[in-house]
Design a protein around this motif. Sequence first.
Motif, mmCIF file in Angstrom:
data_model
loop_
_atom_site.group_PDB
_atom_site.id
_atom_site.type_symbol
_atom_site.label_atom_id
_atom_site.label_comp_id
_atom_site.label_asym_id
_atom_site.label_seq_id
_atom_site.Cartn_x
_atom_site.Cartn_y
_atom_site.Cartn_z
ATOM 1 N N LEU A 52 0.839 -1.203 0.000
ATOM 2 C CA LEU A 52 0.000 0.000 0.000
ATOM 3 C C LEU A 52 0.874 1.253 0.000
ATOM 4 O O LEU A 52 0.574 2.227 -0.694
ATOM 5 C CB LEU A 52 -0.926 -0.012 1.221
ATOM 6 C CG LEU A 52 -1.847 1.198 1.385
ATOM 7 C CD1 LEU A 52 -2.737 1.380 0.166
ATOM 8 C CD2 LEU A 52 -2.693 1.050 2.644
ATOM 9 N N ASP A 53 1.992 1.218 0.747
ATOM 10 C CA ASP A 53 2.936 2.350 0.735
ATOM 11 C C ASP A 53 3.521 2.547 -0.659
ATOM 12 O O ASP A 53 3.711 3.682 -1.111
ATOM 13 C CB ASP A 53 4.067 2.105 1.742
ATOM 14 C CG ASP A 53 3.562 2.116 3.185
ATOM 15 O OD1 ASP A 53 2.489 2.705 3.422
ATOM 16 O OD2 ASP A 53 4.233 1.533 4.053
ATOM 17 N N VAL A 54 3.796 1.434 -1.361
ATOM 18 C CA VAL A 54 4.347 1.527 -2.722
ATOM 19 C C VAL A 54 3.340 2.211 -3.646
ATOM 20 O O VAL A 54 3.685 3.092 -4.443
ATOM 21 C CB VAL A 54 4.706 0.116 -3.256
ATOM 22 C CG1 VAL A 54 5.096 0.188 -4.734
ATOM 23 C CG2 VAL A 54 5.845 -0.482 -2.449
ATOM 24 N N LEU A 55 2.057 1.811 -3.561
ATOM 25 C CA LEU A 55 1.022 2.417 -4.405
ATOM 26 C C LEU A 55 0.865 3.910 -4.120
ATOM 27 O O LEU A 55 0.690 4.720 -5.033
ATOM 28 C CB LEU A 55 -0.317 1.718 -4.185
ATOM 29 C CG LEU A 55 -0.509 0.342 -4.836
ATOM 30 C CD1 LEU A 55 -1.860 -0.232 -4.453
ATOM 31 C CD2 LEU A 55 -0.396 0.432 -6.351
ATOM 32 N N GLN A 56 0.931 4.280 -2.856
ATOM 33 C CA GLN A 56 0.763 5.685 -2.505
ATOM 34 C C GLN A 56 1.945 6.520 -2.970
ATOM 35 O O GLN A 56 1.782 7.688 -3.343
ATOM 36 C CB GLN A 56 0.584 5.819 -0.981
ATOM 37 C CG GLN A 56 -0.727 5.228 -0.478
ATOM 38 C CD GLN A 56 -0.799 5.168 1.034
ATOM 39 O OE1 GLN A 56 0.221 5.137 1.715
ATOM 40 N NE2 GLN A 56 -2.008 5.131 1.576
ATOM 41 N N ALA A 57 3.144 5.928 -2.982
ATOM 42 C CA ALA A 57 4.338 6.666 -3.399
ATOM 43 C C ALA A 57 4.547 6.632 -4.911
ATOM 44 O O ALA A 57 5.150 7.546 -5.479
ATOM 45 C CB ALA A 57 5.582 6.101 -2.695
ATOM 46 N N SER A 58 4.045 5.580 -5.564
ATOM 47 C CA SER A 58 4.286 5.413 -7.006
ATOM 48 C C SER A 58 2.966 5.104 -7.704
ATOM 49 O O SER A 58 2.610 3.930 -7.916
ATOM 50 C CB SER A 58 5.283 4.273 -7.262
ATOM 51 O OG SER A 58 6.471 4.470 -6.544
ATOM 52 N N PRO A 59 2.197 6.121 -8.089
ATOM 53 C CA PRO A 59 0.895 5.891 -8.736
ATOM 54 C C PRO A 59 0.995 5.072 -10.018
ATOM 55 O O PRO A 59 0.040 4.408 -10.416
ATOM 56 C CB PRO A 59 0.396 7.311 -9.024
ATOM 57 C CG PRO A 59 1.120 8.182 -8.044
ATOM 58 C CD PRO A 59 2.464 7.547 -7.863
ATOM 59 N N GLU A 60 2.173 5.116 -10.683
ATOM 60 C CA GLU A 60 2.300 4.346 -11.928
ATOM 61 C C GLU A 60 2.250 2.838 -11.680
ATOM 62 O O GLU A 60 2.048 2.052 -12.612
ATOM 63 C CB GLU A 60 3.602 4.695 -12.643
ATOM 64 C CG GLU A 60 4.887 4.378 -11.875
ATOM 65 C CD GLU A 60 5.296 5.495 -10.913
ATOM 66 O OE1 GLU A 60 6.409 5.402 -10.353
ATOM 67 O OE2 GLU A 60 4.516 6.456 -10.739
ATOM 68 N N GLU A 61 2.417 2.404 -10.408
ATOM 69 C CA GLU A 61 2.347 0.987 -10.089
ATOM 70 C C GLU A 61 0.933 0.428 -10.275
ATOM 71 O O GLU A 61 0.741 -0.773 -10.464
ATOM 72 C CB GLU A 61 2.817 0.770 -8.643
ATOM 73 C CG GLU A 61 2.607 -0.623 -8.065
ATOM 74 C CD GLU A 61 3.330 -1.730 -8.833
ATOM 75 O OE1 GLU A 61 2.922 -2.888 -8.711
ATOM 76 O OE2 GLU A 61 4.292 -1.421 -9.574
ATOM 77 N N PHE A 62 -0.091 1.317 -10.261
ATOM 78 C CA PHE A 62 -1.467 0.866 -10.450
ATOM 79 C C PHE A 62 -1.612 0.091 -11.760
ATOM 80 O O PHE A 62 -2.313 -0.919 -11.828
ATOM 81 C CB PHE A 62 -2.431 2.057 -10.450
ATOM 82 C CG PHE A 62 -2.865 2.483 -9.085
ATOM 83 C CD1 PHE A 62 -3.830 1.774 -8.394
ATOM 84 C CD2 PHE A 62 -2.299 3.594 -8.486
ATOM 85 C CE1 PHE A 62 -4.236 2.169 -7.128
ATOM 86 C CE2 PHE A 62 -2.703 3.992 -7.221
ATOM 87 C CZ PHE A 62 -3.671 3.280 -6.535
ATOM 88 N N ALA A 63 -0.976 0.578 -12.821
ATOM 89 C CA ALA A 63 -1.112 -0.065 -14.133
ATOM 90 C C ALA A 63 -0.622 -1.506 -14.096
ATOM 91 O O ALA A 63 -1.275 -2.422 -14.596
ATOM 92 C CB ALA A 63 -0.357 0.734 -15.195
ATOM 93 N N ALA A 64 0.556 -1.722 -13.479
ATOM 94 C CA ALA A 64 1.104 -3.074 -13.385
ATOM 95 C C ALA A 64 0.217 -3.970 -12.525
ATOM 96 O O ALA A 64 0.007 -5.146 -12.831
ATOM 97 C CB ALA A 64 2.522 -3.025 -12.817
#
Length: 617
Positions: A52-64
């Motif tokens: 969840l911390d990764v998603l909040q810090a890196s919105p581009e991770e949503f696509a993957a």
Amino acid sequence: MSEQLDESFETLLRYMRDARGFDFTGYKRTSLTRRVRHRIEQLGVTSFEDYLDVLQASPEEFAALFNTILINVTAFFRDPAAWEFLRAEVIPNLVSARGGDQTIRVWSAGCASGQEAYTLAMLLADAMDPDAFRQRVKIYATDIDEDALTEARGASYDERAVESVPPDFLERYFEHVGNRYVFNKDLRRAVIFGRNDLVKDAPISRVDLLVCRNTLMYLNAETQRNVLRRLHFALAPAGVLFLGHAEMLLSHSDKFAPVDLANRIFVRAAGSRSELTRVEAPDPRTERQGSLTGLAPIRDLAFAASPVPQIVVTGQDTVAMINHQAEVTFGLSARDIGRLLRDLEISYRPVELRAYVEQAKVERRAAKIADVSWERPGAETTWFEIHVNPLVDSENGLVGVSVVFFDVTANRILVEKVVQTNGQLESAYEELQSTNEELETTNEELQSTVEELETTNEELQSTNEELETMNEELQSTNDELHTINETLRERTGELDDAKTFLGSLVNSINVGMIVLDREMRVVSWNGGSEELWGMRAEETTGVPFTNLDIGLPIEVLKPLIGNAFVDPQATGQALVQAVNRRGRRIEVRVTCSSFRSVDGVVSGALLMVESEEPPDR
């Protein structure tokens, strides 16, 4: 610990829903958890909280993440037997029933990268006159994955993707461009792609054939019931529903009747009533004539001063107008005019608007979205009823779409009070019903037995759906491995070509060439060396140079070789007496230099041996 993991996973799902509008809370947790874990393991993350911390810090991770969750496993004519039944039995009846100039409406729900929608187009085109197909058929293809929709609109597929297309269809309906197959442009115009979330977006209505294959099996029982109500609403009377082979509808016989259970083809049950309500739009083409002039400024001021929040979007999804109340309520401003709707927060919060706007443009029908909650920090929840109305001119040309937000909070509070009052009345009524309950006890016991049997059946169905889900995941993994294997095969071919080229180059040198490693073992022995000493490369490779009895005074050459090992720039020559392969004494010139790797490290020595006498005749 398990409860903590479950709660952290639910928190992750809620964040995905609130941040990006992708609501996976209705999906089965077993397969959904497995897919998300697969993604976080790829990143080396150990917990859902850290991810969840990764998603909040890196919105581009949503696509993957979405690409991992949304297993877009699809193919042309997937499950051929079912498609053959559709071609031979269902489509001819549909075309015959919709005679004359009546439009045939088809919906491919969960279309992924488009193969299913284009399969439908080919079968319908094959059953009709080409001109009739272009004029009468509309295929709506929807999915939640924007990337998959973009690929579907391109209609370009590689050779492996079209392997399941019958050869005559491939020739008639595809154009071979390079190493790709592009679907026919005329047929493609009948297919309209758009984003639609089956769980929460409004369904397309009056559909004659609805194809929704291998989508329900990812959803839990409650969400399946909700989606099936929407699919039932979408179907026209006698409309046909085509599901995947793991989806049975055994507990929905009141809504759907089987046409061919083996191929999962159902029809809307005669006399069944939809639990959803159709919203009929007023005719937007009504013209009002008047003799007043100079009304444009008055209309603009009236729009701006309206107490109801309202925005207007053009046919190209550009925000054209925002009134004052919309600015105050949703934090918009005049700077947002001219921007694309999808770039504004209001496009997905408090509700995902884009699907409704697209539906209004396609169908020229108004839509009403009820019970939409709007929560703001430090303020009470506001409830809206949202009206999405297409704006068309007198010739039914689309000008834009109007979105109006009616505040129904007061009505909702009133309804809740009425419900509370009803609850009190029901409590009094329940006391009167207590006498009747004793008579119903026996019936309930029988009903309980029936429900237990239904529960067992649903558990078996759920297990079957879970197995099908895992099968699709394995198929997706197999596709990835196939791609990797193709890449490795290409690399191997390139290495073989390079090896052949180097071998030809070495053997094309007319003088003897010998490469030694730092232990003075023979690494390379070319054709010139074979010609001089009569020993093949197979006999010398890996053999210490000093062990070769070839008539060459190796002891004389050792200082040159040793110097080449020490000094990368050293090049030495020696003129020595030797004996060639015929036993004849000859004089040879030996040039010795360092053999260096690409990064300049000395890995051995290179000997060039050239005879000073003409070759033997």
